[in-house]
Design an enzyme around this catalytic site. Sequence first.
Site, PDB file in Angstrom:
ATOM      1  N   HIS A 150       0.836  -1.215   0.000  1.00  0.00           N
ATOM      2  CA  HIS A 150       0.000   0.000   0.000  1.00  0.00           C
ATOM      3  C   HIS A 150       0.871   1.266   0.000  1.00  0.00           C
ATOM      4  O   HIS A 150       0.441   2.304   0.508  1.00  0.00           O
ATOM      5  CB  HIS A 150      -0.962   0.050   1.190  1.00  0.00           C
ATOM      6  CG  HIS A 150      -1.704  -1.231   1.426  1.00  0.00           C
ATOM      7  ND1 HIS A 150      -2.908  -1.524   0.836  1.00  0.00           N
ATOM      8  CD2 HIS A 150      -1.364  -2.320   2.159  1.00  0.00           C
ATOM      9  CE1 HIS A 150      -3.312  -2.730   1.212  1.00  0.00           C
ATOM     10  NE2 HIS A 150      -2.378  -3.251   2.006  1.00  0.00           N
ATOM     11  N   SER A 271      13.991  21.385 -16.873  1.00  0.00           N
ATOM     12  CA  SER A 271      12.778  22.162 -17.115  1.00  0.00           C
ATOM     13  C   SER A 271      13.168  23.444 -17.835  1.00  0.00           C
ATOM     14  O   SER A 271      14.254  23.978 -17.629  1.00  0.00           O
ATOM     15  CB  SER A 271      12.117  22.490 -15.777  1.00  0.00           C
ATOM     16  OG  SER A 271      11.347  23.664 -15.886  1.00  0.00           O
ATOM     17  N   LYS A 277      15.349  21.641 -11.719  1.00  0.00           N
ATOM     18  CA  LYS A 277      14.675  20.371 -12.025  1.00  0.00           C
ATOM     19  C   LYS A 277      15.552  19.350 -12.746  1.00  0.00           C
ATOM     20  O   LYS A 277      16.355  19.693 -13.599  1.00  0.00           O
ATOM     21  CB  LYS A 277      13.434  20.638 -12.898  1.00  0.00           C
ATOM     22  CG  LYS A 277      12.298  21.304 -12.184  1.00  0.00           C
ATOM     23  CD  LYS A 277      11.701  20.466 -11.072  1.00  0.00           C
ATOM     24  CE  LYS A 277      10.802  19.362 -11.588  1.00  0.00           C
ATOM     25  NZ  LYS A 277       9.536  19.853 -12.145  1.00  0.00           N
TER      26      LYS A 277
END
Length: 451
Positions: A150, A271, A277
């Site tokens: 999970h 980016s 980024k």
Amino acid sequence: MALWNGRFSKKINAQANDFNSSLAFDKRLLNEDITGSIAHVTMLGDCEIIPKDEAKAIAKELAKMIDEELVFDDSEDIHSFIENELTKRLGDLGRKLHTARSRNDQVALDLRMYLKKEIDYIGGQIKDLINVLCDLAEQNEDSVMPGFTHLQHAQPITFAHHLMAYSQMFMRDLGRLKDCFNRMNESPLGSGALAGTTHPIDRHKTAEMLGFNKPCENSLDGVSDRDYCVELAGAISLIMVHLSRFCEEIILWASQEYKYIELDDGFATGSSIMPQKKNPDIAELIRGKCGRVFGDNTALLTMLKGLPLAYNKDMQEDKEAIFDSVDTVKMCLSTFAPMLATMRVNKENMRKSCEKGFINATDCADYLAKKGVPFRKAYEATGKIVAYCIENGKVLDDLSIEEYREFSTVFDNDVYAAISLEACVRQRNSYGGANTAAAQIAKVRGELIGN
Ligand code: ARG
């Protein structure tokens, strides 16, 4: 020129011809078409259906075409194109090639030959990828990381164990490709249009010449079966599922929140506005390309569904779909393997991440169980200890032995060693468990050799 002019009083409408033509995409079957034709004409000669010297002359001209730069025209398909080209060169002799054959068995043959070759190639790529996984796993047998369920911390494992899980998926993919190859490995050549032929052909001979196991047993099935396209598209879809699950993890692991890995600069992008980024575009794109491959799979199933026997033109739609699946998975595998091989693994962060929660809670319960406490009771006591820790901002390893004994008098000083991260991993040596990566690697490598 169309191959079927005799019955018609005028040429096909130009737009209808464009719509009907598959040359733009089936020209990639050129080699298979010529190789199939050479085998066919050789058999025609050997069986004395046409004179042997004529068969030889046709085969020779066809062989020349393989090495030449052919200029495609507005032919209906690659089969018409090659036959027209041959006739341009040899006149009436070229017109003998199509004796005892139809484009229906021809296209089925070409496609099987082409896909068999592609399966070999994709299989090779998967083997390379599994080798990368084994190499990386070898370097990470001691890299402890959280195992998740999970997406919540569950039990500690090693990074090697995690990687080897993927090797099992890809081994199954190899098996599926092999199965698909074996079922595809029957030659439809000689099925004719649908009913076989009155000429004394030798289908076993052409099957053998072209590297098939045997001829297909039923001529109707020979020309109308496209199960192999669906099977291959299905096998490729599952490869894409596996790649996409892996890519999703890589995307997570590369994030600031995890920082388990860093992608090599060669396999990441920046980016246009945010200078900081480093984006996992390659992994995202592979994940995204599942859509088109599943689409191809669905297109093939839908195309085939409800088609009466035998050949129907609908089946021309098989090619773009299966070609797209093949092209896409090849591209994905060829980019994914080096991306994986070059990423840096941050063992320290993986380990630190294990220390954050209660990843050793099962081991604490197991400690009590091993000392005779019924597991359900041991589980309950540990649950209470976890709740106590959460309330007091502690983890299991921080508690004093007195605190432990509040919950069960069975606790002793050996609890600390039993719940240490190292012990948690080391002790999971049940068959296929978290501490069996070395054995798994050896086994997978051995199976690869036999594959
Ligand atoms: N281009 C056709 C295909 O891809 C070849 C077979 C054509 N046969 C026919 N009877 N029209 O399926």
